[in-house]
Design an enzyme around this catalytic site. Structure first.
Site, PDB file in Angstrom:
ATOM      1  N   GLY A  70      -2.706   3.836  22.586  1.00  0.00           N
ATOM      2  CA  GLY A  70      -2.194   4.474  23.791  1.00  0.00           C
ATOM      3  C   GLY A  70      -3.178   4.545  24.931  1.00  0.00           C
ATOM      4  O   GLY A  70      -2.802   4.846  26.058  1.00  0.00           O
TER       5      GLY A  70
ATOM      6  N   LYS B 124      -7.341  -0.098   7.817  1.00  0.00           N
ATOM      7  CA  LYS B 124      -6.608   0.703   8.807  1.00  0.00           C
ATOM      8  C   LYS B 124      -5.151   0.634   8.400  1.00  0.00           C
ATOM      9  O   LYS B 124      -4.519  -0.417   8.478  1.00  0.00           O
ATOM     10  CB  LYS B 124      -6.805   0.145  10.221  1.00  0.00           C
ATOM     11  CG  LYS B 124      -5.942   0.881  11.247  1.00  0.00           C
ATOM     12  CD  LYS B 124      -6.037   0.311  12.646  1.00  0.00           C
ATOM     13  CE  LYS B 124      -4.870   0.842  13.469  1.00  0.00           C
ATOM     14  NZ  LYS B 124      -4.826   0.285  14.812  1.00  0.00           N
TER      15      LYS B 124
END
Lengths: 262, 262, 262, 262
Positions: free
Chosen positions: C190, C101
């Protein structure tokens, strides 16, 4: 204090596009009704149609003169830094201004800015002495790079060009304002109604640039005046310090006590 | 055409509350800056403090006269139809006007209108010859009942009084406008910033009433002028026929072709 | 059909971060409750603390084995392509996986991805044989470049890391989905609540990656299970073809006629 | 602890409507997939079509028995208290339940509840021994009156019936939850997608009732299961204590230090 672009101080914070109006007369009247002191125009079209532009540029120049406005040629239609730089150089010759609204689009459907070509073009044009105002996304890091490259400000979109959706991501716009307190920040694209332009100004933006919302509405001249009012209202509200939103009701009319807060 | 209330035609679509200003001078200046032709004032407080109101009502009367404004007494603080009707009758005597902004609140924390007491009071006051403007929710059925009872219009809240949250449910407000095309509809309460007032007008509302957003902000006089501009801008945009929002980008600057749409 | 990452097909569409849990036991239980088959972990911290990591990596490996999960090391804390590439190479050695990632942050306060360094790092890592999942913005053009560079998918943020604000710009996320119909798209960062994860899946995203919303909530194990349900629900809804939203009411219970639509 | 309605404790918080499914088989399967323990059905239609209802009620009864579900007849189509009370009484006879979902609609286009007729009918039905669940607006004062009249809970709309718009006014729904902490509150109408149902549960609502979002979608059985998951997920998240949303990013992966918060 007004809007600062390069070394210019402008009274109006409304930047108006000149494309797509129903007629030359309505374009001229809309410009006047807007009070705009920055008028954008598309180079590609102007250059492409040569002398047969129906006096398009002259109309803009005349209206510009009346209200002390600057021309801001744009590079709409460019897809690469190379193309945009070339077009900007031709514009400087033809229109006798070093201001450029730099558009380099990387997605056809949303007319989304290409951050890579945009930054490349911006850096080249700054070196060539241009006053560069880039049409960009609301990306903070891109914004920092563009300012570092010497751009005269940032012009993030509120929403895709012509979509009239208003400010799709107010959080991102607030973040730009907070991170770059001294930069000239103008919302460019996506505004459909005066309330949205006022909202951008209430977020602390320095100006609003729009075109379709005026040119393509039912009554461009009236709408131009409406946007001028809304932009001025939003700026005044920002400076006047609005009340904070809160979850509970607060009686405006207390039922007893002194009538004034002092 | 301006704002219609009862038999009156008013040029301004801005209705201003007079409570909570920092000083009498700022109140007077704010009224002038607003250009408002309807000025609300709280009866309970005025009556409660009697002659020792620091000339509060006289300040409003003086400013009202200058710009052809009407007084609109309100029944803030009333919790029942009985109480509101009594207060309205006293107001008519003291202030020499049959206009009444009818507030009957059923929830203390949100200052939410009580639909049951409100409708009862409205019906009584209409029979007594008042021009009744009820502060109400955005409930369609309540709205229909209030109009059937003879109210001169509806004044739904955008959000709780003084909360500055703007229009919490634009869908409901649009529905009111669509269902009652001929009624005078004014957003009353919850507006915190000019952009929100403009948005209400763009939805087709006839006017906006607010108080805290001006009285409690950093610079009431400047904010009053900002709201006046934004309300005018929103109305003009509504009348000028804004562009429709759409999902895709639409180039404002086509890269070729004729410069005008005609 | 499940989530495709590189050549792997995974049943679960939930990717879980492993940082910040109250205790090793709660981390292990949360992993199990999530059913996640991709577990991210921060290399910088793991490497920095060396062997004294309280068995952190072993906990993750154990839980991973139980449910057939892959490790997905991340480059959190990297500020340049150079740094990220180095860290990724160390991770491949230590953790024995070529999955990465890729985080390269350009703004400290919002932990915003740096599009320039990110693309540079992604291209290098693809050439080095990594399966690269870049943490990116919702920028369409950046997305295209990352996919062109050979990334195994895109992981746009919904909002800043740890902010719990949900999807700040659903329009932009929908545009990504529409433009890249065949790409693996995962909302990363988020998300604060299961409803937001479900919303991302209903937009057609292939998966959701989150960490803080589980690790920092009141009951991580229960929340992990809740997110697993919500993500499955959102995916099922996307595949089942939800009704379209509309402006008017549509009676679910017609008052006469046949009881079934056939 | 599950959903409380009258003296019943139910495990499932999903209340499902039974109108408009493509076929009897899909209705029966959808009921089973939902796990719903409350099934609403329209009296007007059922009574109107008499014995020729294709076994509609029997299908529901069979599915109801399997999962311990209750029938909840509704008064859809009623426009007055009188009409609704009559229909409720017939339903009690025919369906052998004193539960009633009380609908009294005052606006045809939005199928908006009529607060006046609704309160009147609710009071009558409580006196007649019914367990009354009123379909109402999000009006706080109406909610208080309905509870004072003895209703077993409140079922405010999220948006107009069948519109699939989700929660148009989350602020108002939060206010209802805050004001009536002990009441059974169920969002009824307007839900189009599982994410919206989860959101209602995250606000602290006790349950969600919907029909069109399942019956009219592409795959009702799958969607019923998806809603069941999302509702359970939203409830679990509410009970697990979600993180608070915040304006700044918060690194989930600190770059140094101990791997756990303890």
């Amino acid at each position: 204090m007004g809007l600062q672009i390069g070394n210019h101080q402008l009274d109006s914070r409304f930047l108006l596009g000149t494309a797509g109006y129903p007629s030359p007369a309505i374009l001229a009247e809309s410009i006047r009704a807007s009070g705009a002191q920055v008028l954008t125009l598309g180079l590609k079209r102007t250059l492409g149609t040569g002398a047969r532009d129906n006096g398009f540029v002259q109309i803009i120049r005349d209206a510009a003169k009346d209200q002390g406005a600057q021309l801001l040629p744009n590079t709409a239609g460019c897809r690469s830094a190379h193309e945009a730089v070339q077009l900007a150089c031709m514009a400087r010759e033809l229109l006798d201004t070093a201001w450029i609204k730099l558009e380099v689009v990387g997605d056809e459907q949303l007319l989304a800015p290409d951050p890579f070509e945009l930054l490349d073009a911006a850096a080249q044009l700054v070196r060539l002495g241009f006053t560069v105002l880039p049409y960009c996304t609301d990306d903070l890091v891109l914004g920092q790079r563009l300012l570092d490259a010497g751009c005269a400000g940032l012009m993030p979109w509120g929403a895709p060009i012509g979509s009239g959706q208003g400010l799709l991501n107010p959080f991102a716009l607030r973040a730009l304002r907070a991170r770059f307190p001294a930069a000239t920040l103008i919302v460019d694209a996506g505004i459909g109604a005066p309330s949205q332009a006022a909202q951008a100004m209430e977020l602390g933006f320095d100006g609003v640039l729009l075109n379709s919302a005026v040119a393509l509405c039912g009554d461009p001249v009236r709408m131009a005046a409406a946007f001028a009012q809304a932009i001025a209202a939003g700026r005044a509200a920002f400076e006047a310090g609005p009340i904070a939103a809160q979850d509970l009701a607060v009686p405006s009319t207390p039922v007893s006590g002194r009538p004034f807060t002092l």
